[in-house]
Write an enzyme that holds these catalytic residues in place. Structure first.
Site, PDB file in Angstrom:
ATOM      1  N   HIS A  32      -9.012 -10.082   3.498  1.00  0.00           N
ATOM      2  CA  HIS A  32      -8.558  -8.728   3.835  1.00  0.00           C
ATOM      3  C   HIS A  32      -8.866  -7.783   2.678  1.00  0.00           C
ATOM      4  O   HIS A  32      -8.817  -8.178   1.509  1.00  0.00           O
ATOM      5  CB  HIS A  32      -7.060  -8.752   4.135  1.00  0.00           C
ATOM      6  CG  HIS A  32      -6.557  -7.489   4.768  1.00  0.00           C
ATOM      7  ND1 HIS A  32      -6.318  -6.347   4.036  1.00  0.00           N
ATOM      8  CD2 HIS A  32      -6.258  -7.193   6.060  1.00  0.00           C
ATOM      9  CE1 HIS A  32      -5.894  -5.401   4.852  1.00  0.00           C
ATOM     10  NE2 HIS A  32      -5.845  -5.879   6.083  1.00  0.00           N
ATOM     11  N   SER A  43      -6.148   1.492  11.609  1.00  0.00           N
ATOM     12  CA  SER A  43      -5.372   2.527  12.303  1.00  0.00           C
ATOM     13  C   SER A  43      -5.522   2.455  13.820  1.00  0.00           C
ATOM     14  O   SER A  43      -5.635   3.479  14.497  1.00  0.00           O
ATOM     15  CB  SER A  43      -5.761   3.925  11.784  1.00  0.00           C
ATOM     16  OG  SER A  43      -5.441   4.058  10.413  1.00  0.00           O
ATOM     17  N   ASN A  81      -0.831  -7.875  11.950  1.00  0.00           N
ATOM     18  CA  ASN A  81      -0.687  -8.201  10.535  1.00  0.00           C
ATOM     19  C   ASN A  81       0.478  -7.405   9.968  1.00  0.00           C
ATOM     20  O   ASN A  81       0.377  -6.197   9.766  1.00  0.00           O
ATOM     21  CB  ASN A  81      -1.988  -7.865   9.793  1.00  0.00           C
ATOM     22  CG  ASN A  81      -1.877  -8.083   8.293  1.00  0.00           C
ATOM     23  OD1 ASN A  81      -0.977  -8.777   7.813  1.00  0.00           O
ATOM     24  ND2 ASN A  81      -2.805  -7.496   7.551  1.00  0.00           N
ATOM     25  N   TRP A  82       1.584  -8.096   9.712  1.00  0.00           N
ATOM     26  CA  TRP A  82       2.776  -7.404   9.211  1.00  0.00           C
ATOM     27  C   TRP A  82       2.650  -7.000   7.742  1.00  0.00           C
ATOM     28  O   TRP A  82       3.491  -6.261   7.241  1.00  0.00           O
ATOM     29  CB  TRP A  82       3.997  -8.312   9.366  1.00  0.00           C
ATOM     30  CG  TRP A  82       4.465  -8.462  10.783  1.00  0.00           C
ATOM     31  CD1 TRP A  82       3.851  -8.015  11.920  1.00  0.00           C
ATOM     32  CD2 TRP A  82       5.673  -9.118  11.221  1.00  0.00           C
ATOM     33  NE1 TRP A  82       4.577  -8.348  13.030  1.00  0.00           N
ATOM     34  CE2 TRP A  82       5.709  -9.025  12.630  1.00  0.00           C
ATOM     35  CE3 TRP A  82       6.693  -9.772  10.566  1.00  0.00           C
ATOM     36  CZ2 TRP A  82       6.741  -9.567  13.391  1.00  0.00           C
ATOM     37  CZ3 TRP A  82       7.734 -10.315  11.309  1.00  0.00           C
ATOM     38  CH2 TRP A  82       7.761 -10.206  12.707  1.00  0.00           C
ATOM     39  N   LYS A  83       1.644  -7.511   7.052  1.00  0.00           N
ATOM     40  CA  LYS A  83       1.481  -7.248   5.617  1.00  0.00           C
ATOM     41  C   LYS A  83       2.789  -7.600   4.886  1.00  0.00           C
ATOM     42  O   LYS A  83       3.447  -8.574   5.249  1.00  0.00           O
ATOM     43  CB  LYS A  83       1.021  -5.812   5.385  1.00  0.00           C
ATOM     44  CG  LYS A  83      -0.264  -5.495   6.162  1.00  0.00           C
ATOM     45  CD  LYS A  83      -0.886  -4.185   5.778  1.00  0.00           C
ATOM     46  CE  LYS A  83      -2.159  -3.949   6.574  1.00  0.00           C
ATOM     47  NZ  LYS A  83      -2.866  -2.730   6.148  1.00  0.00           N
ATOM     48  N   GLU A  85      -7.247  -5.587   1.247  1.00  0.00           N
ATOM     49  CA  GLU A  85      -6.187  -5.472   0.239  1.00  0.00           C
ATOM     50  C   GLU A  85      -6.220  -6.662  -0.721  1.00  0.00           C
ATOM     51  O   GLU A  85      -5.926  -6.510  -1.903  1.00  0.00           O
ATOM     52  CB  GLU A  85      -4.833  -5.340   0.939  1.00  0.00           C
ATOM     53  CG  GLU A  85      -4.704  -4.000   1.660  1.00  0.00           C
ATOM     54  CD  GLU A  85      -3.681  -4.000   2.780  1.00  0.00           C
ATOM     55  OE1 GLU A  85      -3.566  -2.956   3.444  1.00  0.00           O
ATOM     56  OE2 GLU A  85      -3.020  -5.046   3.013  1.00  0.00           O
ATOM     57  N   GLY A 121      -2.238  -3.231  12.103  1.00  0.00           N
ATOM     58  CA  GLY A 121      -1.352  -3.158  10.953  1.00  0.00           C
ATOM     59  C   GLY A 121      -0.004  -2.570  11.316  1.00  0.00           C
ATOM     60  O   GLY A 121       0.826  -3.209  11.967  1.00  0.00           O
ATOM     61  N   GLY A 122       0.235  -1.327  10.908  1.00  0.00           N
ATOM     62  CA  GLY A 122       1.541  -0.702  11.076  1.00  0.00           C
ATOM     63  C   GLY A 122       2.054  -0.689  12.507  1.00  0.00           C
ATOM     64  O   GLY A 122       3.254  -0.849  12.750  1.00  0.00           O
ATOM     65  N   GLU A 182     -12.909  -4.146   9.478  1.00  0.00           N
ATOM     66  CA  GLU A 182     -11.923  -3.132   9.095  1.00  0.00           C
ATOM     67  C   GLU A 182     -12.536  -2.195   8.058  1.00  0.00           C
ATOM     68  O   GLU A 182     -12.580  -2.525   6.867  1.00  0.00           O
ATOM     69  CB  GLU A 182     -10.686  -3.797   8.490  1.00  0.00           C
ATOM     70  CG  GLU A 182      -9.865  -4.591   9.476  1.00  0.00           C
ATOM     71  CD  GLU A 182      -8.484  -4.893   8.919  1.00  0.00           C
ATOM     72  OE1 GLU A 182      -7.499  -4.513   9.569  1.00  0.00           O
ATOM     73  OE2 GLU A 182      -8.385  -5.478   7.829  1.00  0.00           O
ATOM     74  N   GLY A 221      -4.630   2.247   7.225  1.00  0.00           N
ATOM     75  CA  GLY A 221      -3.417   2.919   6.790  1.00  0.00           C
ATOM     76  C   GLY A 221      -3.578   4.400   6.500  1.00  0.00           C
ATOM     77  O   GLY A 221      -2.658   5.032   5.986  1.00  0.00           O
TER      78      GLY A 221
END
Length: 252
Positions: A95, A211, A9-11, A97, A232-233, A167, A173
């Site tokens: 999600h 994470s 997921n590049w967000k 967010e 994610g990241g 999640e 994050g």
């Protein structure tokens, strides 16, 4: 047999350079990972087309969000039918967010899931508790409620179009990660909830997100009820993402 999945997921990150440098590199090695996971790239909507081109049918592609409506006068929204028309397979729904920053309720999640199912796509439905909810002993209750409400009305063959991504909000994050034992316990609970909804609980893929990195993915993916990860990241770095894709136990 449940699908093994690693989804990146590049967000709200991305560029033409990232597409050129990362997607082709990952696609070139797809199919050579132990466990043969399905690798999914989930970029911002503007980059879906170039990602589809770079994936060369070796990776699956998803979108990060769709509207709860099929079409209409909703400026700025993207519909599930548009995602299907381009050739996407997956849609992230619910999600944390989206829930936190855009006030998405379980009812909205359920409406979006319905649109995804109707358009032949797979809904990757995100659930998870906050730190306060976990510390107050309500983690399982919160996750169960999100699943029961967000997947209300799913039945029969439609379950083949559902993936659940657990999640824990406190691990997204933050650098904090649930231990593999804690994650396994929640994944088992998720299957129990699905079973109570008459879903084929042992056929639905359940992913862990929060994470996930190359140094903890193997321990997580070795657990019996964890079928992969929503990353994610770490999905923005080719070497890191490839290491995660290689983290399934041999013969998984």
């Amino acid at each position: 047999m449940r699908r093994k999945i690693v989804a990146g997921n590049w967000k709200m990150n991305g560029s033409k350079d990232l597409v050129d440098q990362l997607v082709g590199t990952v696609a070139a090695q797809a199919g050579d990972f132990s466990g043969s996971p399905e690798v999914v790239i989930v970029p911002p909507a503007l980059y879906v087309s170039p990602v589809l081109s770079a994936a060369q049918d070796k990776l699956q592609v998803g979108v990060q969000n769709v509207a709860p409506w099929q079409s209409g006068a909703y400026t700025g929204e993207v519909s599930a039918s548009m995602a299907a028309d381009l050739g996407c397979r997956y849609v992230l729904v619910g999600h944390s967010e989206r829930r936190e920053y855009f006030a998405e309720t379980d009812q909205v999640v359920a409406e979006k899931v319905r649109r995804v199912i109707e358009n032949g796509l797979v809904a990757m439905v995100c659930v998870g508790e906050t730190l306060q909810q976990r510390e107050s002993g309500r983690a399982e209750q919160v996750v169960a409620s999100q699943i029961e409400s967000g997947l209300a009305g799913i039945q029969g063959d439609e379950w083949a179009q559902v993936v659940v991504a657990y999640e824990p909000v406190w691990a997204i994050g933050t650098g904090k990660t649930a231990t593999s034992e804690d994650a396994q316990a929640m994944h088992l609970h998720i299957r129990e909830v699905l079973e109570s909804m008459n879903a084929p609980a042992n056929e639905v893929s359940v992913l862990y997100g929060g994470s996930v990195k190359a140094d903890n993915a193997a321990a997580l993916f070795a657990e019996p009820d964890i079928d992969g990860g929503l990353i994610g990241g770490a999905s923005l770095k080719a070497d890191e993402f490839l290491s995660i894709c290689r983290s399934f136990p041999v013969g998984a």
